[in-house]
Design an enzyme around this catalytic site. Structure first.
Site, PDB file in Angstrom:
ATOM      1  CG  HIS A   1      17.702 -57.876   5.016  1.00  0.00           C
ATOM      2  ND1 HIS A   1      17.951 -58.702   5.729  1.00  0.00           N
ATOM      3  CD2 HIS A   1      18.560 -57.228   5.822  1.00  0.00           C
ATOM      4  CE1 HIS A   1      18.022 -59.566   5.885  1.00  0.00           C
ATOM      5  NE2 HIS A   1      19.523 -58.860   5.947  1.00  0.00           N
TER       6      HIS A   1
ATOM      7  CG  HIS B   1      18.749 -58.204   9.125  1.00  0.00           C
ATOM      8  ND1 HIS B   1      19.464 -59.385   8.768  1.00  0.00           N
ATOM      9  CD2 HIS B   1      20.525 -57.981   8.476  1.00  0.00           C
ATOM     10  CE1 HIS B   1      20.325 -60.165   9.005  1.00  0.00           C
ATOM     11  NE2 HIS B   1      20.848 -58.976   8.155  1.00  0.00           N
TER      12      HIS B   1
ATOM     13  CB  CYS C   1       8.337 -48.741  29.665  1.00  0.00           C
ATOM     14  SG  CYS C   1       8.694 -50.531  28.901  1.00  0.00           S
TER      15      CYS C   1
ATOM     16  CG  ASP D   1       6.538 -46.354  32.524  1.00  0.00           C
ATOM     17  OD1 ASP D   1       8.055 -46.581  32.523  1.00  0.00           O
ATOM     18  OD2 ASP D   1       6.084 -47.173  31.957  1.00  0.00           O
TER      19      ASP D   1
ATOM     20  CB  THR E   1       9.548 -54.705  30.284  1.00  0.00           C
ATOM     21  OG1 THR E   1       9.109 -53.973  29.934  1.00  0.00           O
ATOM     22  CG2 THR E   1       9.567 -55.487  32.158  1.00  0.00           C
TER      23      THR E   1
HETATM   24  C1  RB5 Z   1       5.444 -49.899  34.933  1.00  0.00           C
HETATM   25  O1  RB5 Z   1       5.345 -50.625  36.114  1.00  0.00           O
HETATM   26  C2  RB5 Z   1       5.433 -51.368  34.009  1.00  0.00           C
HETATM   27  O2  RB5 Z   1       4.766 -52.286  33.571  1.00  0.00           O
HETATM   28  C3  RB5 Z   1       6.242 -50.622  32.749  1.00  0.00           C
HETATM   29  O3  RB5 Z   1       7.587 -49.955  32.920  1.00  0.00           O
HETATM   30  C4  RB5 Z   1       7.040 -51.994  31.547  1.00  0.00           C
HETATM   31  O4  RB5 Z   1       7.678 -52.086  31.619  1.00  0.00           O
HETATM   32  C5  RB5 Z   1       5.557 -52.553  31.032  1.00  0.00           C
HETATM   33  O5  RB5 Z   1       5.460 -52.600  29.743  1.00  0.00           O
END
Ligand code: RB5
Length: 154
Positions: A133, A98, A65, A8, A67
Site C-alpha cells: 500500500h 490501505h 458536513c 459547516d 454528506t
Molecule cells: C449543506 O446544505 C450541504 O450541502 C453540505 O453540508 C454538504 O453536504 C456538502 O457536501
C-alpha cells in the site's frame, strides 16, 4: 496526535459530539469552526482545517458536513491530504489500513452520533499497513508532484 476539526452548519451537532469524545479520550484537537447558529459554506471550513494538516502543523483532520462529500472534495485539493469519506466500520478501517487516510470526513445527515463516534474510534485506532500500500501512496505523491503548484495562481 493533534487533530484539526471543522464543520459547516449541517455538520455542527455531530462535530460537537466528536469533539466531546476527543476531549474525553484526552486526544488533542483544535476546532476551526463553524460555530453554533451560523450558516456557512463547507468549502471555507474544510480549507481552514486541511491547510493545517497539509502544512504539518496538525497530524490529521476530522471534517463534518451534511454528506461528508463536499468536505472530502475540498480537503483533497490540498497537498498531502488523503481525505476519505467513511460511512461505516469497514470503510473507516480500510481507509487507514490501505489508504493511510489523514482526513476523515463524515456526513451528519447520514451517520447518527453513535455510529459516527464508532467510525472516529476505528479511524483513530487503526494503523496503516504499509508494504504494497505504501507503493500506491507513493504514486499519489507522484501525481501531486506533477499537478500541484506550490502557490495559488490567480
Ligand atoms: C449543506 O446544505 C450541504 O450541502 C453540505 O453540508 C454538504 O453536504 C456538502 O457536501
Amino acid at each position: 496526535m493533534k487533530i484539526a476539526t471543522a464543520s459547516d452548519h449541517a455538520g455542527y451537532e455531530l462535530k460537537k459530539g466528536i469533539t466531546a469524545y476527543l476531549s474525553e479520550k484526552g486526544i488533542k484537537y483544535e476546532d476551526f469552526g463553524c460555530g453554533p447558529d451560523e450558516k456557512v459554506d463547507y468549502v471555507d471550513y474544510a480549507e481552514k482545517a486541511a491547510e493545517r494538516v497539509s502544512s504539518g502543523e496538525y497530524d490529521r483532520a476530522i471534517l463534518v458536513c451534511g454528506t461528508g462529500l463536499g468536505m472530502a472534495i475540498v480537503a483533497n485539493k490540498h497537498k498531502g491530504i488523503r481525505a476519505t469519506s467513511c460511512l461505516d466500520d469497514y470503510t473507516a478501517e480500510m481507509s487507514r489500513k490501505h489508504n493511510d487516510s489523514n482526513c476523515l470526513t463524515l456526513g451528519a445527515r447520514i451517520v447518527p452520533l453513535d455510529e459516527g463516534l464508532n467510525i472516529v474510534r476505528i479511524w483513530l485506532e487503526t494503523e496503516f499497513e504499509g508494504e504494497r500500500h505504501q507503493k500506491r501512496i507513493d504514486k499519489i505523491f507522484d501525481i501531486e508532484a506533477r499537478n500541484f503548484k506550490s502557490g495559488r495562481e490567480e
